[in-house]
Motif scaffolding. Structure first.
Motif, PDB file in Angstrom:
ATOM      1  N   VAL A 206      36.525  84.556 -24.152  1.00 12.15           N
ATOM      2  CA  VAL A 206      37.829  84.230 -24.160  1.00 12.15           C
ATOM      3  C   VAL A 206      38.360  84.295 -25.454  1.00 12.15           C
ATOM      4  CG1 VAL A 206      39.587  82.501 -23.642  1.00 12.15           C
ATOM      5  CG2 VAL A 206      37.461  82.903 -22.099  1.00 12.15           C
ATOM      6  N   ILE A 209      40.251  87.624 -26.572  1.00 11.70           N
ATOM      7  CA  ILE A 209      41.284  88.318 -25.886  1.00 11.70           C
ATOM      8  C   ILE A 209      42.809  87.918 -26.689  1.00 11.70           C
ATOM      9  CG2 ILE A 209      42.599  88.060 -23.634  1.00 11.70           C
ATOM     10  CD1 ILE A 209      39.944  87.049 -22.372  1.00 11.70           C
ATOM     11  N   PRO A 210      43.544  88.986 -26.749  1.00 10.24           N
ATOM     12  CA  PRO A 210      43.422  90.194 -26.321  1.00 10.24           C
ATOM     13  C   PRO A 210      43.229  91.133 -27.128  1.00 10.24           C
ATOM     14  CG  PRO A 210      45.613  89.533 -27.276  1.00 10.24           C
ATOM     15  CD  PRO A 210      44.703  88.592 -27.579  1.00 10.24           C
ATOM     16  N   PRO A 213      38.811  94.610 -26.329  1.00  5.78           N
ATOM     17  CA  PRO A 213      38.782  95.190 -24.851  1.00  5.78           C
ATOM     18  C   PRO A 213      37.519  94.903 -24.140  1.00  5.78           C
ATOM     19  CG  PRO A 213      38.873  96.999 -26.591  1.00  5.78           C
ATOM     20  CD  PRO A 213      38.840  95.662 -27.326  1.00  5.78           C
ATOM     21  N   ASP A 215      35.463  92.278 -24.429  1.00  2.57           N
ATOM     22  CA  ASP A 215      35.501  90.680 -24.013  1.00  2.57           C
ATOM     23  C   ASP A 215      36.391  90.647 -22.722  1.00  2.57           C
ATOM     24  OD1 ASP A 215      33.475  90.027 -25.677  1.00  2.57           O
ATOM     25  OD2 ASP A 215      34.990  89.019 -26.957  1.00  2.57           O
ATOM     26  N   MET A 216      37.555  91.584 -22.797  1.00  7.10           N
ATOM     27  CA  MET A 216      38.668  91.328 -21.718  1.00  7.10           C
ATOM     28  C   MET A 216      37.914  92.139 -20.318  1.00  7.10           C
ATOM     29  SD  MET A 216      41.842  92.522 -23.740  1.00  7.10           S
ATOM     30  CE  MET A 216      43.261  92.346 -22.757  1.00  7.10           C
ATOM     31  N   THR A 219      35.180  89.474 -19.022  1.00  2.15           N
ATOM     32  CA  THR A 219      35.869  88.397 -18.388  1.00  2.15           C
ATOM     33  C   THR A 219      36.477  88.812 -17.070  1.00  2.15           C
ATOM     34  OG1 THR A 219      36.494  87.533 -20.655  1.00  2.15           O
ATOM     35  CG2 THR A 219      37.886  86.673 -18.859  1.00  2.15           C
ATOM     36  N   ALA A 220      37.318  90.005 -17.256  1.00  2.00           N
ATOM     37  CA  ALA A 220      37.807  90.419 -15.781  1.00  2.00           C
ATOM     38  C   ALA A 220      36.663  90.664 -14.696  1.00  2.00           C
ATOM     39  CB  ALA A 220      38.684  91.700 -15.912  1.00  2.00           C
ATOM     40  N   GLU A 242      48.742  84.140 -24.608  1.00  2.00           N
ATOM     41  CA  GLU A 242      48.045  85.312 -24.096  1.00  2.00           C
ATOM     42  C   GLU A 242      46.992  85.324 -23.228  1.00  2.00           C
ATOM     43  OE1 GLU A 242      48.595  86.823 -28.369  1.00  2.00           O
ATOM     44  OE2 GLU A 242      49.228  88.690 -27.242  1.00  2.00           O
ATOM     45  N   GLN A 243      45.927  84.275 -23.796  1.00  2.00           N
ATOM     46  CA  GLN A 243      44.647  84.213 -23.121  1.00  2.00           C
ATOM     47  C   GLN A 243      44.876  83.873 -21.636  1.00  2.00           C
ATOM     48  OE1 GLN A 243      42.663  81.824 -26.046  1.00  2.00           O
ATOM     49  NE2 GLN A 243      42.078  83.559 -27.374  1.00  2.00           N
ATOM     50  N   PHE A 246      46.515  86.615 -19.492  1.00  2.00           N
ATOM     51  CA  PHE A 246      45.467  87.391 -19.117  1.00  2.00           C
ATOM     52  C   PHE A 246      44.513  87.055 -18.141  1.00  2.00           C
ATOM     53  CE2 PHE A 246      41.035  89.155 -19.458  1.00  2.00           C
ATOM     54  CZ  PHE A 246      41.417  90.627 -19.109  1.00  2.00           C
ATOM     55  N   ASN A 250      44.547  88.173 -13.803  1.00  2.00           N
ATOM     56  CA  ASN A 250      43.114  88.705 -13.417  1.00  2.00           C
ATOM     57  C   ASN A 250      42.419  87.408 -12.174  1.00  2.00           C
ATOM     58  OD1 ASN A 250      41.969  91.174 -14.645  1.00  2.00           O
ATOM     59  ND2 ASN A 250      43.114  89.946 -16.393  1.00  2.00           N
TER      60      ASN A 250
END
Ligand code: C2E
Ligand code: MG
Ligand code: MG
Ligand code: MG
Length: 284
Positions: A206, A209-210, A213, A215-216, A219-220, A242-243, A246, A250
């Motif tokens: 986490v 993020i952001p 990419p 880690d994003m 996570t997703a 922002e976290q 996101f 998702n």
């Protein structure tokens, strides 16, 4: 290596080792004394609905205020408590204390879900189930309000024994979360065999993020997998809006982290509104 570099280097290493061993021994002794003298307390960190800010429950986190050293982090003393077996006694106290907290909240008509970290020694202890049953009975906590956090590595040794222990916990009506999910050495094929309820996405995924990419994507993917396996998902270490956005975008609807609140004393928890708004400045 050390020898080749000469005597001084060797001495340097050995005195470092000595210092570490001494500190360990010191903490071990102080832990025993601390348990006798009730130097521990629990703080509670809200778990929050990312869509509404509503407080859904709390994670209980142990705190140690040593009479001369001040606050000692659980990152430092929990491993020593585990290695010495003191964690069984300390962990039982944590369970009892967290259940008393939950019972007081329920009595006051407030959100009473509480999540408690379990150590591997406690999980493997033959006495865990009777002890849990006893604590639930004594505190009159509704078992559905108690959630136990285990890590992947705790489940990976003797898998069949772990599965049967998990079933015994679930039979009490208590639910199970996998803490720090994604960091352990776990096999995804086992995941569906384990009767678990919640995956807690580790803070390490986490935190970038952001900006990261990968880690994003991870996570997703964890959120999507959890959904397909019918597991709930909680994100830990959420520090920024922002976290949080996101995660919400998702489909992760339970978040925990400094963005909403640090772990708090029970008294500070009592002063919280039932719906929280995020606060970026809480992060330094
Ligand atoms: P954990 O169970 O993964 O707990 C989350 C840790 O992240 C807590 O650290 C919490 O204070 C911290 N944290 C929460 N939100 C944020 C955030 O937004 N940013 C950052 N950077 N950190 C955040 P804490 O309280 O120091 O506990 C560390 C670890 O010690 C826990 O990790 C858990 O593994 C262990 N621990 C704590 N209490 C207990 C306990 O009662 N029993 C056992 N067996 N282990 C415990
Ligand atoms: Mg935890
Ligand atoms: Mg965690
Ligand atoms: Mg952790």
């Amino acid at each position: 290596e050390a020898k080749a570099k000469g005597k001084n280097t060797y001495h340097f290493y050995s005195s470092e080792l000595n210092a570490a061993a001494n500190e360990r021994l010191y903490i071990e002794n102080e832990l025993r004394q601390g348990i006798r003298d009730s130097q521990f307390h629990l703080n509670y960190q809200p778990q929050v609905d990312s869509r509404t800010g509503k407080v859904l429950g709390f994670e209980a986190l142990i705190r140690w205020t040593h009479p001369t050293q001040g606050a000692i982090s659980p990152v430092k003393f929990i491993p020593i408590a585990e290695a010495t077996g003191l964690i069984v006694e300390l962990g039982e106290w944590v369970l009892h204390e967290a259940c008393r907290f939950s019972a007081r909240r329920a009595q006051a008509g407030l959100e009473a879900n509480v999540s408690v970290n379990l150590s591997v020694r406690q999980f493997q202890d033959a006495n865990l189930i009777p002890s849990l049953a006893n604590i639930l009975e004594q505190t009159k906590v509704a078992p559905k309000n108690l959630h136990l956090e285990l890590t992947e590595s705790m489940l990976m040794g003797d898998v069949d024994t772990a599965i049967s222990q998990l079933h015994d916990i679930k039979r009490l009506g208590v639910s199970i979360s996998i803490d720090d999910f994604g960091t352990g050495y776990s096999s995804l094929s086992y995941l569906k065999r384990f009767p678990v309820d919640v995956l807690k996405i580790d803070r390490s995924f986490v935190q970038d993020i952001p900006d990261d990419p990968n880690d994003m994507a991870i996570t997703a993917a964890i959120i999507a997998m959890a959904q397909k396996l019918n597991l709930n998902v909680v994100a830990e270490g959420v520090e920024t809006r922002e976290q949080m956005e996101f995660l919400k975008a998702n489909n992760c609807f339970v978040v925990q982290g400094y963005y909403f609140s640090p772990p708090l004393s029970e008294q500070a928890v009592a002063e919280l509104p039932e719906v929280l708004s995020g606060c970026e400045s809480a992060v330094d």
